[in-house]
Design an enzyme around this catalytic site. Structure first.
Site, PDB file in Angstrom:
ATOM      1  N   GLU A 176      12.760  31.983  54.587  1.00 14.91           N
ATOM      2  CA  GLU A 176      13.618  31.535  55.686  1.00 14.91           C
ATOM      3  C   GLU A 176      12.785  30.811  56.746  1.00 14.91           C
ATOM      4  O   GLU A 176      13.137  29.721  57.196  1.00 14.91           O
ATOM      5  CB  GLU A 176      14.328  32.730  56.322  1.00 14.91           C
ATOM      6  CG  GLU A 176      15.212  32.335  57.510  1.00 14.91           C
ATOM      7  CD  GLU A 176      15.805  33.530  58.238  1.00 14.91           C
ATOM      8  OE1 GLU A 176      15.110  34.554  58.393  1.00 14.91           O
ATOM      9  OE2 GLU A 176      16.963  33.437  58.662  1.00 14.91           O
ATOM     10  N   CYS A 215      22.622  36.640  58.832  1.00 13.69           N
ATOM     11  CA  CYS A 215      21.230  36.998  59.144  1.00 13.69           C
ATOM     12  C   CYS A 215      20.413  37.406  57.941  1.00 13.69           C
ATOM     13  O   CYS A 215      19.222  37.658  58.067  1.00 13.69           O
ATOM     14  CB  CYS A 215      21.169  38.041  60.244  1.00 13.69           C
ATOM     15  SG  CYS A 215      22.346  39.317  60.025  1.00 13.69           S
ATOM     16  N   SER A 231      28.634  32.091  59.483  1.00  9.94           N
ATOM     17  CA  SER A 231      28.416  31.806  60.900  1.00  9.94           C
ATOM     18  C   SER A 231      27.251  30.822  60.996  1.00  9.94           C
ATOM     19  O   SER A 231      26.315  30.866  60.201  1.00  9.94           O
ATOM     20  CB  SER A 231      28.056  33.116  61.597  1.00  9.94           C
ATOM     21  OG  SER A 231      27.257  32.854  62.720  1.00  9.94           O
ATOM     22  N   LYS A 267      12.557  36.596  54.085  1.00  4.61           N
ATOM     23  CA  LYS A 267      12.329  36.204  55.483  1.00  4.61           C
ATOM     24  C   LYS A 267      11.170  35.205  55.572  1.00  4.61           C
ATOM     25  O   LYS A 267      11.087  34.421  56.522  1.00  4.61           O
ATOM     26  CB  LYS A 267      12.050  37.444  56.339  1.00  4.61           C
ATOM     27  CG  LYS A 267      13.304  38.265  56.603  1.00  4.61           C
ATOM     28  CD  LYS A 267      14.123  37.654  57.739  1.00  4.61           C
ATOM     29  CE  LYS A 267      15.494  38.253  57.876  1.00  4.61           C
ATOM     30  NZ  LYS A 267      16.394  37.431  58.699  1.00  4.61           N
ATOM     31  N   GLU A 296      27.308  35.303  67.680  1.00  4.17           N
ATOM     32  CA  GLU A 296      28.217  35.509  66.559  1.00  4.17           C
ATOM     33  C   GLU A 296      29.577  36.021  67.038  1.00  4.17           C
ATOM     34  O   GLU A 296      30.625  35.602  66.527  1.00  4.17           O
ATOM     35  CB  GLU A 296      27.597  36.509  65.580  1.00  4.17           C
ATOM     36  CG  GLU A 296      28.023  36.254  64.159  1.00  4.17           C
ATOM     37  CD  GLU A 296      27.066  36.882  63.168  1.00  4.17           C
ATOM     38  OE1 GLU A 296      26.085  36.221  62.797  1.00  4.17           O
ATOM     39  OE2 GLU A 296      27.285  38.041  62.786  1.00  4.17           O
ATOM     40  N   GLU A 322      31.423  33.138  68.351  1.00  6.87           N
ATOM     41  CA  GLU A 322      31.940  32.308  67.260  1.00  6.87           C
ATOM     42  C   GLU A 322      33.176  32.961  66.631  1.00  6.87           C
ATOM     43  O   GLU A 322      34.167  32.279  66.344  1.00  6.87           O
ATOM     44  CB  GLU A 322      30.836  32.107  66.206  1.00  6.87           C
ATOM     45  CG  GLU A 322      31.189  31.067  65.162  1.00  6.87           C
ATOM     46  CD  GLU A 322      30.065  30.847  64.151  1.00  6.87           C
ATOM     47  OE1 GLU A 322      28.934  31.346  64.354  1.00  6.87           O
ATOM     48  OE2 GLU A 322      30.339  30.165  63.148  1.00  6.87           O
ATOM     49  N   GLU A 360      14.684  22.932  58.369  1.00  7.55           N
ATOM     50  CA  GLU A 360      15.486  22.679  59.576  1.00  7.55           C
ATOM     51  C   GLU A 360      15.185  23.659  60.716  1.00  7.55           C
ATOM     52  O   GLU A 360      15.666  23.475  61.821  1.00  7.55           O
ATOM     53  CB  GLU A 360      16.980  22.672  59.235  1.00  7.55           C
ATOM     54  CG  GLU A 360      17.587  24.000  58.815  1.00  7.55           C
ATOM     55  CD  GLU A 360      17.386  24.346  57.335  1.00  7.55           C
ATOM     56  OE1 GLU A 360      16.530  23.727  56.670  1.00  7.55           O
ATOM     57  OE2 GLU A 360      18.062  25.278  56.864  1.00  7.55           O
ATOM     58  N   CYS A 419      18.648  45.893  55.241  1.00 12.29           N
ATOM     59  CA  CYS A 419      17.198  45.696  55.408  1.00 12.29           C
ATOM     60  C   CYS A 419      16.394  46.994  55.299  1.00 12.29           C
ATOM     61  O   CYS A 419      15.206  46.948  55.012  1.00 12.29           O
ATOM     62  CB  CYS A 419      16.900  45.017  56.734  1.00 12.29           C
ATOM     63  SG  CYS A 419      17.680  43.405  56.859  1.00 12.29           S
TER      64      CYS A 419
HETATM   65 FE1  SF4 Z   1      18.407  40.295  53.306  1.00  9.34          FE
HETATM   66 FE2  SF4 Z   1      17.177  42.290  52.132  1.00  9.34          FE
HETATM   67 FE3  SF4 Z   1      15.787  40.608  53.573  1.00  9.34          FE
HETATM   68 FE4  SF4 Z   1      17.431  42.290  54.779  1.00  9.34          FE
HETATM   69  S1  SF4 Z   1      15.625  42.825  53.634  1.00  9.34           S
HETATM   70  S2  SF4 Z   1      17.233  40.096  55.202  1.00  9.34           S
HETATM   71  S3  SF4 Z   1      19.068  42.442  53.263  1.00  9.34           S
HETATM   72  S4  SF4 Z   1      16.873  40.124  51.683  1.00  9.34           S
END
Ligand code: SF4
Length: 381
Positions: free
Chosen positions: A168, A106, A126, A165, A86, A89, A173, A310
């Site tokens: 994600e 992230c 990014s 997460k 990052e 970048e 991809e 987080c």
């Molecule tokens: Fe995003 Fe919250 Fe997950 Fe952290 S805990 S990655 S801030 S959704």
């Protein structure tokens, strides 16, 4: 793909990965690797009658080994890797007059949010994969290569602070249909339940150490767990690269705190870098609207969907909106950073090794293949 609701606050029912992880651990043909996010170590103790903000890194590693994981790596390491990419970048965009602001990428909840609500602004995030995905990608390539274990036999498990997460990891991809960057994601609370199920006395555990190769981190990787931490980590490295000089002061106090939207100017040589930070989706919306309408003029932005970042994730021990708990977790991350031998990602010896022996140049061709991704507009749900 798996259908998972993206709810940063965790109010929507979690899809529990516990059974799948236990099955993988029991399967003798599978080599099961686990990683833990920066914010977990300062929060999971609360599930075992410990104080908010108590640092449990070593106990966490021991607990994961007792559960039967073959290898325990640290997402703080891959957060350092994210900093390398990052910061490169950011430097590239500044030096070559490319799109600014750059937005950190992230937090998958906000990435999805911008894909759904700001499809005209997809050139600002990014292209870096998040630390959890970078770790998965490195485990299935670099680690597989080093150990000779075929990537199809490796199961990558992440312990993460939120359900976003999980969504994600399921993005099509990120990996191929058969070999995913990350296979299963456990929330902090799910891991807590597994530890309890095994009757492990978490509080009394001895201090373990992460496995080599991808277990060492700088303090920069650690502060990814709090609002303001990702951009501070990136600026520490970008600043030294841009000026060619060692930072006099590593801590950027002006980027810290818990105010919902913050702005600061950071002096890097002759450059005044204008930095914006938002946490909580309401604040993210305000910040992005302000950029779109040109009310705000920032060069670099960090957005985290959860209050506090987080440390306040929906999969963490419940904090019921108590700011005191978030502050304790946040302080603990800055303390870990302060006590680290290395505090800048580019000084981490394991990071140097991975570039020298495998990735080549930061932001180079191989790094692009393995550590970067792209975004596309998505339907609102
Ligand atoms: Fe995003 Fe919250 Fe997950 Fe952290 S805990 S990655 S801030 S959704």
């Amino acid at each position: 793909g798996q259908c998972v609701a993206v709810c940063p606050t965790g109010a929507i029912v979690e899809i529990d990965a516990t059974d799948k992880v236990f099955n993988a651990i029991k399967n003798p043909k599978k080599h099961v690797v686990v990683q833990v996010a920066p914010s977990i170590r300062v929060a999971i103790g609360e599930l075992f009658d410990m104080e908010a903000g108590e640092v449990t890194t070593g106990k966490l590693v021991t607990a994961l080994r007792k559960l039967g994981f073959d290898v325990v790596f640290d997402t703080d390491f891959s957060a350092d890797l994210t900093v390398m990419e990052e910061a490169s970048e950011l430097v590239d965009r500044i030096e070559n007059n490319k799109t600014l602001p750059i937005l950190t990428s992230c937090c998958p909840a906000w990435v999805r949010f911008i894909e759904m609500n700001y499809p005209d602004m997809l050139d600002i995030p990014s292209s870096c994969k998040s630390p959890q995905i970078m770790m998965g990608s490195m485990v299935k390539t670099y680690y597989a290569n080093k150990t000779g274990i075929p990537s199809k036999d490796i199961v990558m498990v992440s312990v993460m602070p939120c359900t976003a997460k999980k969504a994600e990891a399921a993005r099509s991809e990120l990996g191929t249909k058969d070999i995913r960057d990350v296979d299963y994601v456990l929330s902090t609370r799910e891991l807590g339940r597994m530890i309890k199920l095994y009757g492990i006395d978490f509080k009394g555990l001895e201090e373990g150490k992460f496995d080599k190769l991808m277990g060492e981190s700088s303090g920069a990787g650690t502060i990814f767990g709090t609002t303001g931490g990702v951009i501070e980590a990136a600026i520490r490295t970008a600043s030294e690269w841009l000026t060619g000089k060692e930072l006099e002061k590593i801590e950027f106090e002006e980027l810290r705190g818990l105010k919902g939207i913050r702005g600061a100017q950071v002096k890097i040589g002759d450059l005044n870098l204008k930095v914006g930070i938002a946490h909580g989706l309401g604040n993210a919306r305000k910040l992005l609207d302000g950029i779109r309408s040109k009310k705000y003029n920032f060069d670099a932005i960090e957005i985290m969907a959860c209050p506090g970042g987080c440390i306040g994730g929906g999969g963490q021990p419940y904090h019921h909106g108590h700011e005191e708990i978030l502050l304790k977790r946040q302080r603990a991350l800055y303390d870990i950073d302060k006590n680290k031998k290395f505090r800048k990602a580019h000084e981490n010896p394991m990071i140097k090794e991975i570039y020298e022996t495998y990735l080549g140049k930061p932001y180079g061709e191989r790094a692009h293949d393995l550590l970067h991704t792209s975004y596309s507009p998505r339907e609102k749900i």
